[in-house]
Design a protein around this motif. Structure first.
Motif, PDB file in Angstrom:
ATOM      1  N   ARG A 213       8.435   8.562   4.683  1.00 32.26           N
ATOM      2  CA  ARG A 213       7.790   7.261   4.813  1.00 32.26           C
ATOM      3  C   ARG A 213       6.300   7.430   5.061  1.00 32.26           C
ATOM      4  NH1 ARG A 213       9.172   5.751   9.287  1.00 32.26           N
ATOM      5  NH2 ARG A 213      10.771   7.355   9.550  1.00 32.26           N
ATOM      6  N   ILE A 214       5.517   6.580   4.390  1.00 31.20           N
ATOM      7  CA  ILE A 214       4.081   6.530   4.657  1.00 31.20           C
ATOM      8  C   ILE A 214       3.847   5.334   5.569  1.00 31.20           C
ATOM      9  CG2 ILE A 214       1.809   6.142   3.647  1.00 31.20           C
ATOM     10  CD1 ILE A 214       2.742   7.400   1.083  1.00 31.20           C
ATOM     11  N   PRO A 215       3.420   5.574   6.811  1.00 26.84           N
ATOM     12  CA  PRO A 215       3.193   4.441   7.719  1.00 26.84           C
ATOM     13  C   PRO A 215       1.915   3.713   7.292  1.00 26.84           C
ATOM     14  CG  PRO A 215       2.474   6.474   8.757  1.00 26.84           C
ATOM     15  CD  PRO A 215       3.060   6.857   7.418  1.00 26.84           C
ATOM     16  N   LEU A 216       2.019   2.421   7.064  1.00 23.01           N
ATOM     17  CA  LEU A 216       0.881   1.728   6.472  1.00 23.01           C
ATOM     18  C   LEU A 216      -0.334   1.634   7.381  1.00 23.01           C
ATOM     19  CD1 LEU A 216       2.003  -0.884   3.926  1.00 23.01           C
ATOM     20  CD2 LEU A 216       1.546   1.538   3.729  1.00 23.01           C
ATOM     21  N   ASP A 217      -0.109   1.657   8.691  1.00 24.03           N
ATOM     22  CA  ASP A 217      -1.292   1.642   9.560  1.00 24.03           C
ATOM     23  C   ASP A 217      -2.072   2.945   9.414  1.00 24.03           C
ATOM     24  OD1 ASP A 217       0.837   3.020  10.748  1.00 24.03           O
ATOM     25  OD2 ASP A 217      -0.101   2.881  12.712  1.00 24.03           O
ATOM     26  N   GLY A 218      -1.353   4.030   9.303  1.00 24.07           N
ATOM     27  CA  GLY A 218      -2.027   5.316   9.119  1.00 24.07           C
ATOM     28  C   GLY A 218      -2.614   5.467   7.733  1.00 24.07           C
ATOM     29  N   PHE A 219      -2.192   4.607   6.833  1.00 27.90           N
ATOM     30  CA  PHE A 219      -2.580   4.698   5.424  1.00 27.90           C
ATOM     31  C   PHE A 219      -3.594   3.615   5.084  1.00 27.90           C
ATOM     32  CE2 PHE A 219      -0.961   4.477   0.808  1.00 27.90           C
ATOM     33  CZ  PHE A 219      -1.364   5.751   0.481  1.00 27.90           C
ATOM     34  N   LEU A 220      -3.943   2.800   6.072  1.00 28.04           N
ATOM     35  CA  LEU A 220      -4.847   1.665   5.876  1.00 28.04           C
ATOM     36  C   LEU A 220      -4.416   0.818   4.689  1.00 28.04           C
ATOM     37  CD1 LEU A 220      -8.233   3.440   6.636  1.00 28.04           C
ATOM     38  CD2 LEU A 220      -6.922   1.939   8.146  1.00 28.04           C
ATOM     39  N   ALA A 221      -3.101   0.674   4.557  1.00 27.38           N
ATOM     40  CA  ALA A 221      -2.501  -0.195   3.535  1.00 27.38           C
ATOM     41  C   ALA A 221      -2.901   0.183   2.109  1.00 27.38           C
ATOM     42  CB  ALA A 221      -2.836  -1.662   3.807  1.00 27.38           C
TER      43      ALA A 221
ATOM     44  N   GLY B 143       0.718  -2.701  -5.745  1.00 30.74           N
ATOM     45  CA  GLY B 143       0.909  -2.646  -4.297  1.00 30.74           C
ATOM     46  C   GLY B 143       2.327  -2.925  -3.853  1.00 30.74           C
ATOM     47  N   ARG B 144       3.288  -2.466  -4.642  1.00 27.86           N
ATOM     48  CA  ARG B 144       4.695  -2.652  -4.280  1.00 27.86           C
ATOM     49  C   ARG B 144       5.420  -1.314  -4.245  1.00 27.86           C
ATOM     50  NH1 ARG B 144       5.731  -7.896  -6.566  1.00 27.86           N
ATOM     51  NH2 ARG B 144       4.181  -9.204  -5.536  1.00 27.86           N
ATOM     52  N   GLN B 145       6.466  -1.255  -3.442  1.00 29.56           N
ATOM     53  CA  GLN B 145       7.291  -0.045  -3.357  1.00 29.56           C
ATOM     54  C   GLN B 145       7.800   0.368  -4.741  1.00 29.56           C
ATOM     55  OE1 GLN B 145       8.103   1.973  -0.758  1.00 29.56           O
ATOM     56  NE2 GLN B 145       9.330   3.228  -2.117  1.00 29.56           N
ATOM     57  N   GLN B 146       8.246  -0.634  -5.503  1.00 32.23           N
ATOM     58  CA  GLN B 146       8.887  -0.342  -6.783  1.00 32.23           C
ATOM     59  C   GLN B 146       7.926   0.321  -7.780  1.00 32.23           C
ATOM     60  OE1 GLN B 146      10.335  -3.905  -8.585  1.00 32.23           O
ATOM     61  NE2 GLN B 146      11.870  -2.823  -9.848  1.00 32.23           N
ATOM     62  N   THR B 147       6.731  -0.213  -7.853  1.00 34.84           N
ATOM     63  CA  THR B 147       5.767   0.360  -8.801  1.00 34.84           C
ATOM     64  C   THR B 147       5.232   1.704  -8.300  1.00 34.84           C
ATOM     65  OG1 THR B 147       4.226  -1.217  -7.787  1.00 34.84           O
ATOM     66  CG2 THR B 147       4.995  -1.713  -9.996  1.00 34.84           C
ATOM     67  N   PHE B 148       5.028   1.809  -6.995  1.00 34.45           N
ATOM     68  CA  PHE B 148       4.581   3.085  -6.424  1.00 34.45           C
ATOM     69  C   PHE B 148       5.589   4.182  -6.745  1.00 34.45           C
ATOM     70  CE2 PHE B 148       4.606   6.187  -2.955  1.00 34.45           C
ATOM     71  CZ  PHE B 148       3.277   6.552  -2.896  1.00 34.45           C
ATOM     72  N   GLU B 149       6.841   3.840  -6.553  1.00 33.69           N
ATOM     73  CA  GLU B 149       7.918   4.799  -6.761  1.00 33.69           C
ATOM     74  C   GLU B 149       8.019   5.206  -8.233  1.00 33.69           C
ATOM     75  OE1 GLU B 149      11.137   3.506  -4.202  1.00 33.69           O
ATOM     76  OE2 GLU B 149      12.532   4.560  -5.547  1.00 33.69           O
ATOM     77  N   ALA B 150       7.928   4.228  -9.101  1.00 26.59           N
ATOM     78  CA  ALA B 150       8.003   4.528 -10.534  1.00 26.59           C
ATOM     79  C   ALA B 150       6.793   5.357 -10.957  1.00 26.59           C
ATOM     80  CB  ALA B 150       8.068   3.233 -11.343  1.00 26.59           C
ATOM     81  N   ALA B 151       5.643   5.022 -10.395  1.00 32.98           N
ATOM     82  CA  ALA B 151       4.418   5.750 -10.738  1.00 32.98           C
ATOM     83  C   ALA B 151       4.536   7.224 -10.367  1.00 32.98           C
ATOM     84  CB  ALA B 151       3.217   5.119 -10.032  1.00 32.98           C
TER      85      ALA B 151
ATOM     86  N   LEU C  67       5.716   2.390   3.117  1.00 29.60           N
ATOM     87  CA  LEU C  67       5.878   2.828   1.745  1.00 29.60           C
ATOM     88  C   LEU C  67       6.779   4.059   1.819  1.00 29.60           C
ATOM     89  CD1 LEU C  67       4.535   1.938  -0.924  1.00 29.60           C
ATOM     90  CD2 LEU C  67       2.706   3.541  -0.418  1.00 29.60           C
ATOM     91  N   ARG C  68       7.772   4.120   0.939  1.00 31.27           N
ATOM     92  CA  ARG C  68       8.632   5.299   0.910  1.00 31.27           C
ATOM     93  C   ARG C  68       8.274   6.195  -0.257  1.00 31.27           C
ATOM     94  NH1 ARG C  68      12.900   3.549  -0.729  1.00 31.27           N
ATOM     95  NH2 ARG C  68      12.344   1.365  -0.444  1.00 31.27           N
ATOM     96  N   ILE C  69       8.251   7.498  -0.007  1.00 29.76           N
ATOM     97  CA  ILE C  69       8.076   8.477  -1.077  1.00 29.76           C
ATOM     98  C   ILE C  69       9.464   9.013  -1.407  1.00 29.76           C
ATOM     99  CG2 ILE C  69       7.110  10.713  -1.688  1.00 29.76           C
ATOM    100  CD1 ILE C  69       4.810  10.228   0.189  1.00 29.76           C
ATOM    101  N   PRO C  70       9.966   8.722  -2.593  1.00 31.02           N
ATOM    102  CA  PRO C  70      11.303   9.226  -2.941  1.00 31.02           C
ATOM    103  C   PRO C  70      11.213  10.730  -3.200  1.00 31.02           C
ATOM    104  CG  PRO C  70      10.301   8.184  -4.849  1.00 31.02           C
ATOM    105  CD  PRO C  70       9.335   8.009  -3.716  1.00 31.02           C
ATOM    106  N   LEU C  71      12.032  11.493  -2.509  1.00 33.74           N
ATOM    107  CA  LEU C  71      11.838  12.946  -2.575  1.00 33.74           C
ATOM    108  C   LEU C  71      12.172  13.550  -3.926  1.00 33.74           C
ATOM    109  CD1 LEU C  71      12.383  14.608   0.822  1.00 33.74           C
ATOM    110  CD2 LEU C  71      10.389  13.579  -0.238  1.00 33.74           C
TER     111      LEU C  71
END
Lengths: 357, 357, 357, 357
Positions: C282-290, D253-261, D281-285
């Protein structure tokens, strides 16, 4: 021992078409039957004896052809595939290659890196102005050509396009840069195309031949300065409102263009040099700000290897750049001496010739 | 109008200590009371008339001092703070600064970037060999000195250390690089220290003066070649087993060292030039592989600005580098003419002098 | 068919010493007689079944040994030479290699780049916890060891030192940077050494085991935070006066350390990640500045190839770094099951073991 | 005290047009009379209360206008000049600026860098959806607009074009790259244009709205995947022959697009993220290869400053990119509440609105 025809360097002033054996290949090599090739300015240096090669050597380093035979250890290709190989054929396994300097491949020599060690075709081994070509380190160098592209569409990839683009790349051109390109021969024209492709928003070319001036605009120049009519340094200062250019590309190899390329540069700018110089080169200290201008001068030898070729083919296939207009004349291999004559004298508006065995 | 003492350029051959008014400051400026300063090789060029400045100008660009007064728009500092400012004082807001080329600051001129525009002290405005100094664009340039550090510990930061380190930085030294540094004057010594700090694992210095040879080893050189006893090019080839160096740093500004720095470079290597040259500079084509060696030549003007100073102070404070041994002689401001005499003739093993008003 | 002893993965929980045939070699390979090797944290993942490999595979990817035999196409080496090879053995000729991404070598597969394709030993081919090892693409991978260095001096080069240094390199550490390194196991310790070698002037390590805290200071840490006694994020904010670090290096592979490494980063900073994670991250958004903090997160797989090894050996030979203290225990190959037991349970302050057949 | 109309944030859900005093300016400021501005997606976040700003603040950060008045210390401009300023207005003199991280400008705060400190308009100071705007640090931020260009031609430069291009730039796109861009709103469209401008030869966009799909092709996409009809990850794998993309740009700026990217990236590739995320934000391993894929994830906040604006204006003036088609609707300042209503609900195929006081 089957024979083939090949353009052979005999002595300064003489490159002749003659017969020689079809090359044998080793485990890492491929034998390629040449379908199209061309003549490079460097070949003219060889012809004139300005760049020394061994008598008897087959000349030429820009091959398009069909895989005839693969070495015993070569995987990932099949006979009958249409391919190109770069003018520079890195091994991939030398120290130079492993630190990203593929053109300066030293291929296992004890004493490290041999200058220009990557340039082998028509330099240290037989080249491709022939019916057949031995490609060393085939797995690092053969790049398949997609069916949709003709030989002539990819003919500039092995050298001219790779070198020209590298002029832009080594200049580290960024979006919004102002770039000057000195000389619009085949390499300069591809440098212009490369500058545009990388996001330069003002491209100023310097050239005097009318057909090259036209082609320059077609490849992306926003302004072309005819140096017989105006001083390029003054004109570039004027066009940039006194600011100078971010990057200048030297594509001729003369003191005069090198010097002008330096003088038009803004402090902190980069001179990307593609030319092959003879005699010493002088750095004028006023143009160099005595060493205090935060300048970078970078020279680049044509990048090779199959991944580079894949990228260039992709630039062609996508329509981002079209080098077909550069092929102004066509010859059979039998006519290659005639082609050398035309090309070396830059007659009839020649840019590049296509030669088909 | 209160007066102060200052070292003033009168004419070639004469820098004298005289009285002039304490500077007035504008809204963005700070007035700094100098506590320690030094003399630079560039000041000697000015003294000799080799680098022209306006008669009447106060010389000197390496200030350590105390904030006496802040301009009306300056925030983030307080009077009484001990600070340094770099030899180069970028505004931060010019086009050059905004694209990262702070040393070539052009500060809002219509016609863009003025070469060396960032070098102001003792060049285009009064310098710091005086009791007081006006620092322009104070918010971009004043760097606080931690209490634990003496003036002399940070005295090299404004120029010598910043320039020397930039020689290594502009060479883009990587872990495991072999680096040659030509000349071990104060800047060359700091380049040696910078090369070590960036991870060069073989550092070869070239120098002939015994005390500089000793200091060179102390700053990080693994080998020092005395060029009066051996040819540096041959010796470096031998030490690198024929391979050449990844990066060479020129720290003198002469044709001979520039040329050698190029000849010892492996193909694909970088010549990082710190020297200030006079007359034209020749690039020997054999050392340049006629333009085919994938070489980079990069010149660097001393990086300035408060963030650069902060980083250099941090290098000192952490003990990673210690420049105190470079201060070989100490003078009062009243004795500055004597200091110029010693320094310009490089007498008595002088490396750098410290001058305290 | 001659036999040898080898540490073989049987099933999750079982790596046993058994006999298997000495490997045959192809034209591009070399056979190396192992003189010293070690166990890696990754081998423990294999042992536990967390990272799947084929049953019957020989484990181990950190070889020091003597060339026993060279493939028919291998040039530039001689039998009897002492060498190392990196944990990652790039071919040099894949697309990935040719664009500088050697660790992700795909070796001629049609469908391009296979993730981690460069990691072969003890992963996709037999490894080096054995008497003999087949090294593929020998010309790209064998690095001679100078006579003056012992096996144990270079034992960390194939993986630990290369990976650790790459943590610093991928962070693009510059002179004057403040760097945090999370976890001081063998890789974290080498990351600390790498950060120092690249010019970081404040290095803050995070660790709790006393012997690792001591070793951390020895490798270059200026501060070590025991996370059982203080919150590393708070402590780093305090140590940096609220500024945060320029680069943080994650050397454990846990959510908690990844998250902390992000939180301590100044805007615009780089998180260089070396850890192997399990489960999602998980990327914590506060630490990531969104997403607005201009952050870079970069992961790096151990760089390999002979040129990398040459550079690491040079770092050792020059005395810039000394990894001998990391070898805390020594075993014979016959005792390797015992070594696995000690190492997997991190007993007795073990950092790395040396195993000699 | 003269009054002006301005769009003011009152509380979540309410931005209203009201009167407030024309701003006073300090010595480093300029007062600009707004001639054209627009609404950004970020303004909608503010409207909805998702991004907190102080009640009473004037919203808007994309100004085109005329210099009405210059601060006493401002040089290099004249009243009456038409200018733009970036959404981000760096001071130039903060530590962050001086090390090249202008967007994270901290402007002299003791405790270093304030996240997003460079974004001031409509965030920490009054913005430009008003008749007049105070521009801080005017000398670092005002960029003159050439006479030949209309307000609408340069209206996208302050934010949308700068941000979109930075998506390509932070991806370090090179000639021949394959690039995926997720979402084709205004920023995604400019990222597509930027990818083309930097030499990507295969650009794959992901979008579902028909008018945006059309516009995407117009801005440079070679393929557009409608994610309502096909799985983008599968489709991109197919289009790249299993190879993956070199660079993917996230512009939503969405989980879904971040993940696909991340999933479509080749090992060694770069995910350039422009989105503003909410929640973690989750990083899928699997997409991250557990940390072993040599991936880079880089986020970028809109680059500002006058030099950036100059470059973007140059891209517009040269015809390299044309953002006029993005302006789909036009309003008077009096109608701004109506404009917010249309834009926030993405009605009527709106891309960007132009608002003229």
């Amino acid at each position: 021992m089957p024979k083939m025809r090949a353009a052979i360097f005999v002595e300064p002033g003489r490159i002749v078409l003659d017969e020689k054996p079809i090359p044998n290949i080793g485990p890492l090599d491929a034998l390629v039957r040449i379908s199209t090739t061309t003549i490079c300015g460097t070949d003219i240096h060889i012809l004139k004896g300005e760049y020394p090669v061994a008598p008897g050597l087959t000349i030429g380093h820009e091959p398009v052809g069909i895989i005839e035979k693969l070495g015993s250890a070569v995987q990932g290709y099949r006979e009958g595939q249409r391919v190109i190989a770069g003018a520079i054929t890195p091994s991939g396994y030398s120290e130079a290659c492993l630190c990203g300097c593929h053109s300066q491949d030293g291929a296992g020599t004890k004493h490290g890196w041999k200058a220009m060690g990557g340039w082998k075709f028509g330099n240290t081994i037989d080249g491709c102005q022939a019916e057949y070509l031995r490609v060393p380190d085939a797995m690092a160098n053969l790049a398949p050509v997609p069916d949709g592209l003709t030989d002539e569409q990819v003919l500039m990839c092995p050298d001219i396009l790779s070198t020209g683009f590298s002029g832009a790349e080594s200049g580290r051109i960024r979006i919004g840069d102002t770039v000057a390109v000195f000389a619009q021969g085949p390499i300069g024209l591809c440098a212009t195309a490369g500058a545009k492709l990388m996001g330069a928003t003002t491209i100023i070319a310097v050239e005097s031949l009318p057909e090259r001036i036209d082609m320059s605009r077609r490849m992306g120049a926003d302004h072309v300065i005819d140096f017989t009519k105006a001083d390029p340094v003054e004109e570039i200062r004027r066009l940039t409102d006194g600011r100078g250019v971010d990057v200048s590309i030297e594509a001729l190899g003369r003191q005069q263009t090198f010097e002008a390329a330096l003088r038009v540069l803004r402090p902190g700018g980069t001179l990307s040099s593609l030319g092959v110089y003879s005699g010493d080169l002088r750095i004028p200290l006023d143009g160099f700000l005595a060493g205090l201008g935060d300048y970078t001068i970078r020279t680049t030898l044509c990048p090779g290897g199959k991944e580079r070729m894949r990228r260039l083919i992709s630039a062609i296939a996508s329509g981002r750049v079209d080098t077909r207009p550069l092929v102004t004349h066509r010859f059979k291999l039998d006519q290659i001496e005639e082609a050398y004559d035309l090309f070396s004298h830059q007659r009839d508006g020649v840019l590049k010739v296509a030669i088909a065995p």
